[in-house]
Design an enzyme around this catalytic site. Structure first.
Site, PDB file in Angstrom:
ATOM      1  N   SER A   1      -2.468   0.484  -4.247  1.00  0.00           N
ATOM      2  CA  SER A   1      -2.980   1.658  -3.536  1.00  0.00           C
ATOM      3  C   SER A   1      -4.322   2.070  -4.119  1.00  0.00           C
ATOM      4  CB  SER A   1      -1.991   2.824  -3.697  1.00  0.00           C
ATOM      5  OG  SER A   1      -2.588   4.035  -3.257  1.00  0.00           O
ATOM      6  N   ALA A   2      -5.212   2.565  -3.247  1.00  0.00           N
ATOM      7  CA  ALA A   2      -6.511   3.055  -3.713  1.00  0.00           C
ATOM      8  C   ALA A   2      -6.375   4.415  -4.397  1.00  0.00           C
ATOM      9  CB  ALA A   2      -7.454   3.184  -2.523  1.00  0.00           C
TER      10      ALA A   2
ATOM     11  N   THR B   1       1.864  10.239   3.607  1.00  0.00           N
ATOM     12  CA  THR B   1       0.842  10.978   2.857  1.00  0.00           C
ATOM     13  C   THR B   1      -0.572  10.772   3.409  1.00  0.00           C
ATOM     14  OG1 THR B   1       1.118   9.135   1.344  1.00  0.00           O
ATOM     15  CG2 THR B   1       1.945  11.267   0.606  1.00  0.00           C
TER      16      THR B   1
ATOM     17  N   GLU C   1       0.219  -3.084   4.755  1.00  0.00           N
ATOM     18  CA  GLU C   1      -0.936  -2.168   4.854  1.00  0.00           C
ATOM     19  C   GLU C   1      -0.959  -1.442   6.197  1.00  0.00           C
ATOM     20  OE1 GLU C   1      -3.631  -0.675   4.001  1.00  0.00           O
ATOM     21  OE2 GLU C   1      -3.951  -1.375   1.971  1.00  0.00           O
ATOM     22  N   ASP C   2      -1.450  -0.211   6.187  1.00  0.00           N
ATOM     23  CA  ASP C   2      -1.602   0.523   7.456  1.00  0.00           C
ATOM     24  C   ASP C   2      -3.078   0.670   7.856  1.00  0.00           C
ATOM     25  OD1 ASP C   2      -2.195   2.364   5.360  1.00  0.00           O
ATOM     26  OD2 ASP C   2      -2.050   3.996   6.817  1.00  0.00           O
TER      27      ASP C   2
ATOM     28  N   LYS D   1     -10.886  -1.567  -1.546  1.00  0.00           N
ATOM     29  CA  LYS D   1     -10.637  -2.302  -0.305  1.00  0.00           C
ATOM     30  C   LYS D   1     -11.824  -2.032   0.613  1.00  0.00           C
ATOM     31  CE  LYS D   1      -5.791  -1.041  -0.912  1.00  0.00           C
ATOM     32  NZ  LYS D   1      -4.636  -0.268  -0.437  1.00  0.00           N
TER      33      LYS D   1
ATOM     34  N   LYS E   1      -8.886   6.031   6.579  1.00  0.00           N
ATOM     35  CA  LYS E   1      -7.651   5.380   6.107  1.00  0.00           C
ATOM     36  C   LYS E   1      -7.949   4.300   5.076  1.00  0.00           C
ATOM     37  CE  LYS E   1      -4.384   5.850   9.868  1.00  0.00           C
ATOM     38  NZ  LYS E   1      -3.819   5.127  11.005  1.00  0.00           N
TER      39      LYS E   1
ATOM     40  N   ASP F   1       0.887  -1.151   0.000  1.00  0.00           N
ATOM     41  CA  ASP F   1       0.000   0.000   0.000  1.00  0.00           C
ATOM     42  C   ASP F   1       0.937   1.216   0.000  1.00  0.00           C
ATOM     43  OD1 ASP F   1      -2.310   1.655   0.470  1.00  0.00           O
ATOM     44  OD2 ASP F   1      -1.669   1.786   2.558  1.00  0.00           O
ATOM     45  N   LEU F   2       0.428   2.378  -0.328  1.00  0.00           N
ATOM     46  CA  LEU F   2       1.313   3.549  -0.399  1.00  0.00           C
ATOM     47  C   LEU F   2       1.133   4.490   0.801  1.00  0.00           C
ATOM     48  CD1 LEU F   2       3.253   5.467  -1.894  1.00  0.00           C
ATOM     49  CD2 LEU F   2       1.299   6.301  -3.196  1.00  0.00           C
ATOM     50  N   ASP F   3      -0.068   5.110   0.863  1.00  0.00           N
ATOM     51  CA  ASP F   3      -0.299   6.147   1.869  1.00  0.00           C
ATOM     52  C   ASP F   3      -0.255   5.567   3.277  1.00  0.00           C
ATOM     53  OD1 ASP F   3      -0.845   8.205  -0.109  1.00  0.00           O
ATOM     54  OD2 ASP F   3      -2.725   7.176  -0.485  1.00  0.00           O
TER      55      ASP F   3
END
Ligand code: BG6
Ligand code: MG
Length: 223
Positions: free
Chosen positions: A114-115, A17, A168-169, A144, A45, A9-11
């Site tokens: 990432s979404a 971010t 994932e966060d 997600k 999130k 995942d990115l953010d």
């Protein structure tokens, strides 16, 4: 398990971010005089853009036309894009750059799930685009907690889901990974929100890839 690929995942996992998304949503909520509850942050999130707007509008959602909702989402996005303009490699979260480089140097394929439709621009600004063999398109997958984007990422790398480890966060993201045909979930954050992950680390700095991938490298050398 010998893992053969990594999906991120990115953010909030690779870059700080998630904070910028929240800042932009909070400004919109304030402008619309919508309340910001204690759990709003956690709820937002990992949620895709229009679903996030619904969280902000809450019980007032029915009072806004679809056209107005699109305009509000676009307003938030413009603010977010302003905020990411100043991103640089310094905004990588602890351990992210080192882990990506470690995997890349050992030819372990890396994908992004990432979404965010802004993800390619963010990767570019962070200077890490080249590490990624595949970027799953969020517009081609159900959001997600559906596992679709993680399955698309695995498919893009041509590695079966059970040989992929994903980071994932967000609770919705961990749920998505756990539903992805045997994929392994690493939650980056706290046990209280990511309890269903297979492993939990406070940051990527605490994830030691040698424990998960080295045997894959040895196996490749031997065969
Ligand atoms: C996710 C973020 O990665 O992307 C969410 O965690 C965000 O906060 C979502 O809403 C969608 O991002 P974008 O850039 O397409 O609006
Ligand atoms: Mg995230």
């Amino acid at each position: 398990m010998i893992y053969r690929a990594a999906i991120f995942d990115l953010d909030g996992v690779i870059a700080d971010t998630a904070r910028l998304h929240l800042q932009a949503w909070r400004q919109l909520a304030e402008a619309l005089q919508r309340p910001w509850a204690d759990d709003t942050e956690e709820k937002l999130k990992g949620l895709e853009r229009m679903a996030s707007l619904e969280v902000i509008l809450g019980g007032e959602s029915g009072n806004f036309s679809e056209e107005t909702k699109l305009a509000l989402a676009s307003r938030k996005n413009s603010r977010y894009q302003e905020l990411i303009r100043s991103l640089s490699p310094e905004d990588l979260l602890p351990g992210a750059g080192k882990l990506l480089a470690w995997l890349y140097e050992r030819k372990i394929p890396i994908a992004l799930a990432s979404a965010s439709k802004n993800a390619p621009a963010v990767l570019q600004a962070l200077g890490i685009s080249d590490f990624f063999s595949y970027i799953a398109d969020p517009e081609q997958s159900a959001p997600k907690p559906s596992p679709e984007i993680f399955l698309a990422a695995a498919q893009g790398l041509q590695v079966e889901a059970e040989f992929c480890i994903a980071f994932e966060d967000a609770a919705a993201g961990v749920t998505a990974i756990k539903a992805a045909q045997g994929m392994t979930a690493v939650g980056v954050g706290s046990e209280s929100t990511l309890g269903s992950a297979d492993y939990i680390v406070g940051s990527l700095e605490m994830f030691d890839p040698k424990d998960f991938f080295l045997s894959a490298i040895r196996a490749a050398v031997v065969s």
